[in-house]
Design an enzyme around this catalytic site. Structure first.
Site, PDB file in Angstrom:
ATOM      1  N   LYS A 120     -21.912 -55.223-134.753  1.00 49.47           N
ATOM      2  CA  LYS A 120     -22.045 -56.664-134.539  1.00 49.47           C
ATOM      3  C   LYS A 120     -22.020 -57.314-135.916  1.00 49.47           C
ATOM      4  O   LYS A 120     -22.916 -57.087-136.731  1.00 49.47           O
ATOM      5  CB  LYS A 120     -23.354 -56.979-133.821  1.00 49.47           C
ATOM      6  CG  LYS A 120     -23.509 -58.432-133.454  1.00 49.47           C
ATOM      7  CD  LYS A 120     -24.721 -58.631-132.550  1.00 49.47           C
ATOM      8  CE  LYS A 120     -24.776 -60.023-131.961  1.00 49.47           C
ATOM      9  NZ  LYS A 120     -24.929 -61.082-132.928  1.00 49.47           N
ATOM     10  N   CYS A 430     -54.022 -49.373-172.862  1.00 50.31           N
ATOM     11  CA  CYS A 430     -54.683 -49.550-171.562  1.00 50.31           C
ATOM     12  C   CYS A 430     -54.778 -48.185-170.879  1.00 50.31           C
ATOM     13  O   CYS A 430     -53.766 -47.498-170.680  1.00 50.31           O
ATOM     14  CB  CYS A 430     -53.882 -50.514-170.686  1.00 50.31           C
ATOM     15  SG  CYS A 430     -54.516 -50.640-169.003  1.00 50.31           S
TER      16      CYS A 430
END
Ligand code: IVH
Length: 668
Positions: A120, A430
């Site tokens: 489709k 970090c």
């Protein structure tokens, strides 16, 4: 009406209003406000509620519901044309059960049948009329009864024949679409010219077809698939399969991947394979259409006002549910990238229980106006992490979650990228970033350390046995400490240590990817490795020289240069080299037939663009972005863009895909 019924009635009316608004935005303004999946989810919900509680609604309320209309009316700028036969919609099935029902209904009339199954196409339906073999009219579907005359624009679509062999007057129907590659190309151009991007191929095609200036249509490069002959038997066409043969013979574009199915098993097989098949398409397909092949039964089987009973569209169940956001928090990735996440009220989506979903970045939250306590749509598709995709009840004013300013792991201020689209924790020390980088370094895609999962790496890091990637290679001197780590027997320790030694033989691509440099994914890492060749060249390499290649943009170059400017990173590379690890590029080049040759690709090719890119790279050629004097060839498909003009202007040789394939054959 009791209180509960009152609520349900209200819900139905609200849904009707919402969907009518969505319809208007989609069909009339060519500017959808929700995704197809949300639309389908709510449409089905409304259909179900209306069916179950029709007694709560007036006749007018049922009749005027968006579920009862074919399509919205068009805002007209073109001449109106009444269709000789209405252009119907298709009923939808979301399960094999519903297809079985559809077949059962056909079996009431006949037992001698087959089905034509095809994709489709997510485009715009069009009606084409030919007289004396000449294209005389092209009309949009409009509301199914009346459409707009867009002949002038249809004449600009290259793959629609303007003249055909068949001379009787005939009306054909099909779909106009914008190919995915053309859509991407147009958006690249828009980006360069600071124009807003096109939302999706379907709406870009719709907007194009209703342009008053047909020159624009010609530049856009629309495509077509024709799938239907009106009144086929009067043209001696008796099956859908024959219709396709007829169309092909008259040079129309017909979808390649259709199939004739005899029974439900064959239909089911096609549907199951469809998600894979779809990946090979250069057009958007939003389901599968199943049509009764033998046209002689069609009249008997009949139709409703809205759709025929001889055809149905299968759509994949949208995996969307509704839940509530309980909490919003951020996580930090290995490059420092900030990701917003939502903890949600537990909800089940296609069999799995979901408690968390991604919210991407702060802009995403702002754009969708999301906050804790909101009811939201949540989607899970395949392997992808569930994602919150929108509010169930849009709020009239901004009321979104407050931006998180600092990294929850190291407290440093989060920094927005230059494009303001992403945020990063830019603290190289970090602890969360280092931990994530070590996990990444040891993962399968990188150095592939045996069974070194997240938990073990976390433990090694917490126990300070590993603080940077090189420490993995010194673990062999810490066997005792390793044994003390939970659940690690001698055998598994030996396996881990052996796999760490083995990783010294891996290619430079793995190592570069393992370094967690911002914007350097697997593909880019492997490209850089092919150019750098040896780790010992990495620190001195001229990364600016990579700008000429398609794979590399300025963002990547800046990122590598920035990474290399950090002393700790330089030291890491030198330490690896001093420890005798000079990773080298392992080539997967099949031939050097295209050595030093720069190729630009434009237009739609017979296979996805990726295929040709891989082919060129496998023969040592380069894919380049834009046409310049240094370009060796422009590989040109259908509906080429401005790159073809540029090639002609600069006298760059233009080749077709067959030329390319011949080139690779001839030299062999
Ligand atoms: S057949 C009576 N085949 O889907 C049947 N339609 O939702 C006529 N569509 O209006 C349509 N691909 O715009 C058919 N392969 C296909 C299709 C297709 C897309 C569109 C068409 C139709 C709509 C119905």
């Amino acid at each position: 009406m009791n209180a509960k019924e009152k609520n349900i009635r209200e819900e139905i009316l609200n849904l009707q209003k919402k969907i009518a608004e969505w319809d208007n935005a989609y069909y009339n303004l060519d500017n959808p406000i929700v995704t197809d999946e949300i639309y389908d989810t709510e449409f089905i919900r409304l259909q179900k509620l209306e069916k179950q509680y029709s007694y709560l609604l007036t006749y007018e309320e049922v009749k005027n519901s968006p579920t009862q209309k074919i399509d919205a009316k068009s805002l007209s700028i073109f001449d109106k044309v009444i269709h000789k036969k209405p252009m119907l919609s298709l009923n939808k099935a979301y399960s094999i059960e519903e297809i079985k029902k559809f077949i059962k209904n056909i079996e009431k009339y006949t037992n001698d049948f087959s089905f034509l199954i095809e994709p489709k196409i997510d485009g715009l339906s069009i009606s084409l009329t030919y007289e004396n073999g000449k294209l005389i009219r092209g009309v949009t579907r409009g509301d199914g009864i009346t459409g707009e005359d867009v002949t002038k624009n249809i004449l600009q679509i290259n793959d629609i024949p303007k003249e055909i062999e068949y001379k009787h007057k005939i009306e054909l129907r099909g779909e106009i679409y914008l190919s995915i590659s053309r859509f991407n190309e147009l958006n690249e151009e828009n980006l360069k010219n600071n124009l807003p991007p096109l939302a999706n191929p379907r709406n870009a095609a719709a907007g194009t077809l209703r342009q008053l200036d047909s020159n624009i249509v010609s530049q856009r490069g629309l495509s077509s698939f024709i799938y239907f002959v009106v009144d086929a038997p009067s043209h001696n066409i008796f099956t859908m399969e024959d219709a396709f043969c007829f169309l092909k013979k008259n040079n129309f574009h017909v979808v390649k991947d259709y199939k004739l199915a005899k029974n439900i098993n064959q239909i089911e097989e096609y549907i199951n394979n469809f998600p894979e098949l779809k990946k090979t398409f250069d057009f958007e397909a939003d389901g599968v259409v199943i049509k009764l092949n033998e046209i002689k039964w069609w009249n008997k089987i009949g139709q409703t006002q809205k759709f025929p009973h001889y055809a149905i569209a299968f759509k994949f169940e949208p995996n969307i549910e509704i839940t509530t956001i309980k909490k919003i928090f951020i996580t930090i990735g290995r490059t420092g990238l900030v990701t917003y996440n939502g903890q949600v009220k537990t909800v089940e989506i296609s069999g799995s229980k979901i408690n968390f979903a991604t919210l991407n970045n702060f802009n995403y939250i702002k754009e969708l106006n999301l906050n804790v306590g909101d009811e939201v749509y949540i989607k899970k598709a395949g392997e992808i992490i569930p994602c919150i995709i929108g509010l169930v009840n849009p709020k009239g004013k901004p009321d979104y979650f407050k931006r998180i300013e600092t990294c929850p792991y190291c407290n440093s201020k989060l920094i927005e990228s230059e494009t303001f689209l992403e945020e990063y924790c830019e603290n190289y020390n970090c602890p969360e970033i280092i931990k994530k980088q070590l996990i990444h370094f040891s993962s399968k895609e990188c150095m592939n350390f045996f069974s070194m999962g997240e938990k073990i790496v976390e433990k090694l890091y917490e126990n300070k046995l590993i603080l940077n990637p090189l420490d993995f290679y010194n673990l062999k001197n810490n066997k005792n400490e390793l044994t003390q780590l939970e659940k690690l027997g001698t055998k598994s320790i030996m396996k881990i240590l052996n796999s760490i030694e083995d990783s010294k033989k891996l290619g430079l691509d793995k190592f570069i990817f393992a370094l967690s440099i911002k914007h350097i994914g697997q593909k880019v890492a492997s490209f850089i490795a092919s150019k750098v060749q040896k780790l010992s060249e990495f620190l001195k390499f001229d990364f600016d020289s990579l700008i000429q290649y398609n794979e590399i943009g300025p963002k990547i170059i800046d990122s590598v240069k920035k990474w290399l400017s950090v002393d700790n990173n330089k030291k890491l590379i030198n330490d690896f080299l001093n420890s005798g690890m000079n990773f080298e590029h392992i080539s997967n080049i099949k031939s050097k037939l295209l050595d030093g040759i720069n190729i630009v690709i434009t237009g739609t090719l017979s296979k996805p663009r990726n295929y040709f890119e891989e082919l060129i790279k496998a023969n040592n050629g380069n894919i380049v972005n834009s046409v310049s004097k240094k370009t060796s060839y422009v590989l040109c498909g259908e509906n080429p863009g401005s790159k073809l003009d540029k090639a002609n202007e600069l006298n760059v040789k233009v080749i077709s895909e067959n030329d390319l394939i011949d080139m690779l054959k001839n030299k062999n």
